[in-house]
Design a protein around this motif. Structure first.
Motif, PDB file in Angstrom:
ATOM      1  N   GLU A  76      20.841 -29.921 -15.830  1.00 15.08           N
ATOM      2  CA  GLU A  76      19.435 -30.229 -15.525  1.00 15.08           C
ATOM      3  C   GLU A  76      18.515 -29.122 -16.032  1.00 15.08           C
ATOM      4  O   GLU A  76      17.470 -29.392 -16.624  1.00 15.08           O
ATOM      5  CB  GLU A  76      19.247 -30.400 -14.028  1.00 15.08           C
ATOM      6  N   LYS A  77      18.892 -27.873 -15.784  1.00 14.14           N
ATOM      7  CA  LYS A  77      18.084 -26.720 -16.208  1.00 14.14           C
ATOM      8  C   LYS A  77      17.903 -26.716 -17.721  1.00 14.14           C
ATOM      9  O   LYS A  77      16.789 -26.575 -18.234  1.00 14.14           O
ATOM     10  CB  LYS A  77      18.755 -25.424 -15.759  1.00 14.14           C
ATOM     11  N   LEU A  78      19.006 -26.880 -18.443  1.00 12.90           N
ATOM     12  CA  LEU A  78      18.944 -26.837 -19.906  1.00 12.90           C
ATOM     13  C   LEU A  78      18.158 -28.019 -20.466  1.00 12.90           C
ATOM     14  O   LEU A  78      17.385 -27.861 -21.418  1.00 12.90           O
ATOM     15  CB  LEU A  78      20.355 -26.806 -20.497  1.00 12.90           C
ATOM     16  N   THR A  79      18.329 -29.182 -19.877  1.00 10.40           N
ATOM     17  CA  THR A  79      17.592 -30.363 -20.330  1.00 10.40           C
ATOM     18  C   THR A  79      16.091 -30.150 -20.166  1.00 10.40           C
ATOM     19  O   THR A  79      15.305 -30.478 -21.064  1.00 10.40           O
ATOM     20  CB  THR A  79      18.059 -31.617 -19.569  1.00 10.40           C
ATOM     21  N   LYS A  80      15.684 -29.568 -19.042  1.00  8.44           N
ATOM     22  CA  LYS A  80      14.258 -29.278 -18.823  1.00  8.44           C
ATOM     23  C   LYS A  80      13.721 -28.274 -19.835  1.00  8.44           C
ATOM     24  O   LYS A  80      12.546 -28.288 -20.157  1.00  8.44           O
ATOM     25  CB  LYS A  80      14.035 -28.749 -17.406  1.00  8.44           C
ATOM     26  N   GLU A  81      14.614 -27.393 -20.326  1.00  5.80           N
ATOM     27  CA  GLU A  81      14.209 -26.394 -21.323  1.00  5.80           C
ATOM     28  C   GLU A  81      14.228 -26.944 -22.746  1.00  5.80           C
ATOM     29  O   GLU A  81      13.927 -26.227 -23.694  1.00  5.80           O
ATOM     30  CB  GLU A  81      15.134 -25.172 -21.238  1.00  5.80           C
ATOM     31  N   GLY A  82      14.622 -28.217 -22.913  1.00  6.89           N
ATOM     32  CA  GLY A  82      14.597 -28.835 -24.232  1.00  6.89           C
ATOM     33  C   GLY A  82      15.946 -28.921 -24.934  1.00  6.89           C
ATOM     34  O   GLY A  82      16.014 -29.310 -26.094  1.00  6.89           O
ATOM     35  N   TRP A  83      17.023 -28.589 -24.243  1.00  8.66           N
ATOM     36  CA  TRP A  83      18.353 -28.708 -24.828  1.00  8.66           C
ATOM     37  C   TRP A  83      18.780 -30.176 -24.807  1.00  8.66           C
ATOM     38  O   TRP A  83      18.431 -30.922 -23.900  1.00  8.66           O
ATOM     39  CB  TRP A  83      19.365 -27.895 -24.033  1.00  8.66           C
ATOM     40  N   GLN A  84      19.570 -30.574 -25.819  1.00 11.67           N
ATOM     41  CA  GLN A  84      20.174 -31.899 -25.857  1.00 11.67           C
ATOM     42  C   GLN A  84      21.681 -31.698 -25.704  1.00 11.67           C
ATOM     43  O   GLN A  84      22.370 -31.335 -26.655  1.00 11.67           O
ATOM     44  CB  GLN A  84      19.855 -32.610 -27.168  1.00 11.67           C
ATOM     45  N   ILE A  85      22.192 -31.917 -24.516  1.00  2.87           N
ATOM     46  CA  ILE A  85      23.583 -31.646 -24.194  1.00  2.87           C
ATOM     47  C   ILE A  85      24.471 -32.749 -24.766  1.00  2.87           C
ATOM     48  O   ILE A  85      24.249 -33.929 -24.519  1.00  2.87           O
ATOM     49  CB  ILE A  85      23.794 -31.565 -22.663  1.00  2.87           C
ATOM     50  N   ARG A  86      25.491 -32.339 -25.517  1.00  2.00           N
ATOM     51  CA  ARG A  86      26.492 -33.289 -26.010  1.00  2.00           C
ATOM     52  C   ARG A  86      27.708 -33.293 -25.098  1.00  2.00           C
ATOM     53  O   ARG A  86      28.245 -34.325 -24.772  1.00  2.00           O
ATOM     54  CB  ARG A  86      26.938 -32.940 -27.434  1.00  2.00           C
ATOM     55  N   ARG A  87      28.153 -32.088 -24.707  1.00  2.00           N
ATOM     56  CA  ARG A  87      29.352 -31.969 -23.894  1.00  2.00           C
ATOM     57  C   ARG A  87      29.335 -30.628 -23.163  1.00  2.00           C
ATOM     58  O   ARG A  87      28.822 -29.653 -23.684  1.00  2.00           O
ATOM     59  CB  ARG A  87      30.584 -32.047 -24.804  1.00  2.00           C
ATOM     60  N   MET A  88      29.903 -30.617 -21.965  1.00  2.00           N
ATOM     61  CA  MET A  88      30.047 -29.376 -21.215  1.00  2.00           C
ATOM     62  C   MET A  88      31.501 -29.266 -20.772  1.00  2.00           C
ATOM     63  O   MET A  88      32.111 -30.261 -20.395  1.00  2.00           O
ATOM     64  CB  MET A  88      29.139 -29.363 -19.985  1.00  2.00           C
ATOM     65  N   GLU A  89      32.019 -28.036 -20.812  1.00  2.00           N
ATOM     66  CA  GLU A  89      33.374 -27.781 -20.361  1.00  2.00           C
ATOM     67  C   GLU A  89      33.373 -26.571 -19.438  1.00  2.00           C
ATOM     68  O   GLU A  89      32.472 -25.744 -19.480  1.00  2.00           O
ATOM     69  CB  GLU A  89      34.297 -27.508 -21.551  1.00  2.00           C
ATOM     70  N   GLN A  90      34.400 -26.483 -18.648  1.00  2.00           N
ATOM     71  CA  GLN A  90      34.566 -25.350 -17.751  1.00  2.00           C
ATOM     72  C   GLN A  90      35.753 -24.535 -18.250  1.00  2.00           C
ATOM     73  O   GLN A  90      36.856 -25.039 -18.351  1.00  2.00           O
ATOM     74  CB  GLN A  90      34.826 -25.866 -16.344  1.00  2.00           C
ATOM     75  N   THR A  91      35.521 -23.268 -18.602  1.00  2.00           N
ATOM     76  CA  THR A  91      36.613 -22.388 -18.970  1.00  2.00           C
ATOM     77  C   THR A  91      37.050 -21.646 -17.708  1.00  2.00           C
ATOM     78  O   THR A  91      36.570 -21.939 -16.620  1.00  2.00           O
ATOM     79  CB  THR A  91      36.194 -21.384 -20.073  1.00  2.00           C
ATOM     80  N   THR A  92      37.906 -20.666 -17.855  1.00  2.00           N
ATOM     81  CA  THR A  92      38.365 -19.937 -16.671  1.00  2.00           C
ATOM     82  C   THR A  92      37.271 -19.067 -16.065  1.00  2.00           C
ATOM     83  O   THR A  92      37.329 -18.755 -14.877  1.00  2.00           O
ATOM     84  CB  THR A  92      39.582 -19.056 -17.008  1.00  2.00           C
ATOM     85  N   THR A  93      36.263 -18.678 -16.858  1.00  2.00           N
ATOM     86  CA  THR A  93      35.199 -17.809 -16.337  1.00  2.00           C
ATOM     87  C   THR A  93      33.784 -18.277 -16.665  1.00  2.00           C
ATOM     88  O   THR A  93      32.826 -17.634 -16.247  1.00  2.00           O
ATOM     89  CB  THR A  93      35.349 -16.368 -16.873  1.00  2.00           C
ATOM     90  N   CYS A  94      33.630 -19.363 -17.427  1.00  2.00           N
ATOM     91  CA  CYS A  94      32.312 -19.766 -17.926  1.00  2.00           C
ATOM     92  C   CYS A  94      32.121 -21.277 -17.899  1.00  2.00           C
ATOM     93  O   CYS A  94      33.065 -22.036 -17.764  1.00  2.00           O
ATOM     94  CB  CYS A  94      32.150 -19.363 -19.389  1.00  2.00           C
ATOM     95  N   TYR A  95      30.857 -21.667 -18.095  1.00  2.00           N
ATOM     96  CA  TYR A  95      30.541 -23.026 -18.502  1.00  2.00           C
ATOM     97  C   TYR A  95      30.280 -22.960 -20.006  1.00  2.00           C
ATOM     98  O   TYR A  95      29.492 -22.141 -20.478  1.00  2.00           O
ATOM     99  CB  TYR A  95      29.300 -23.566 -17.794  1.00  2.00           C
ATOM    100  N   GLU A  96      30.947 -23.826 -20.739  1.00  2.00           N
ATOM    101  CA  GLU A  96      30.800 -23.884 -22.193  1.00  2.00           C
ATOM    102  C   GLU A  96      30.005 -25.141 -22.517  1.00  2.00           C
ATOM    103  O   GLU A  96      30.351 -26.231 -22.065  1.00  2.00           O
ATOM    104  CB  GLU A  96      32.182 -23.933 -22.835  1.00  2.00           C
TER     105      GLU A  96
END
Length: 89
Positions: free
Chosen positions: A44-64
């Motif tokens: 939601e945050k990134l979309t409001k900032e103008g990002w167009q999300i294709r895919r999100m993944e969860q790594t062991t320490t991050c959101y990718e």
């Protein structure tokens, strides 16, 4: 013909290996996943900032995040799942 196939296979192998090494050492947080914010909040945050999300993944320490940034550039970005700050590779 055979040498072209061998070269293409070698090139593909190098490209895959380099992508693994490119972000294999990104560390976002040491906090347990129980303290992470939901990835939907980051989306939601990134979309409001103008990002167009294709895919999100969860790594062991991050959101990718695989997306187009507000400038329209395709990016693979890492975000701290607790603060949502972008983490540089």
């Amino acid at each position: 013909m055979k040498s072209i196939i061998v070269k293409l296979v070698a090139l593909a192998t190098l490209m895959l290996a380099s992508s693994v090494w490119a972000h294999g050492d990104v560390k976002c947080t040491k906090l347990p996943k129980s303290q992470w914010k939901p990835h939907t909040e980051l989306q939601e945050k990134l979309t409001k900032e103008g990002w167009q999300i294709r895919r999100m993944e969860q790594t062991t320490t991050c959101y990718e995040v695989y997306a187009k940034d507000p400038k329209g550039k395709r990016v693979e970005a890492f975000f701290n799942p607790v603060t949502f700050e972008r983490v540089e590779e």
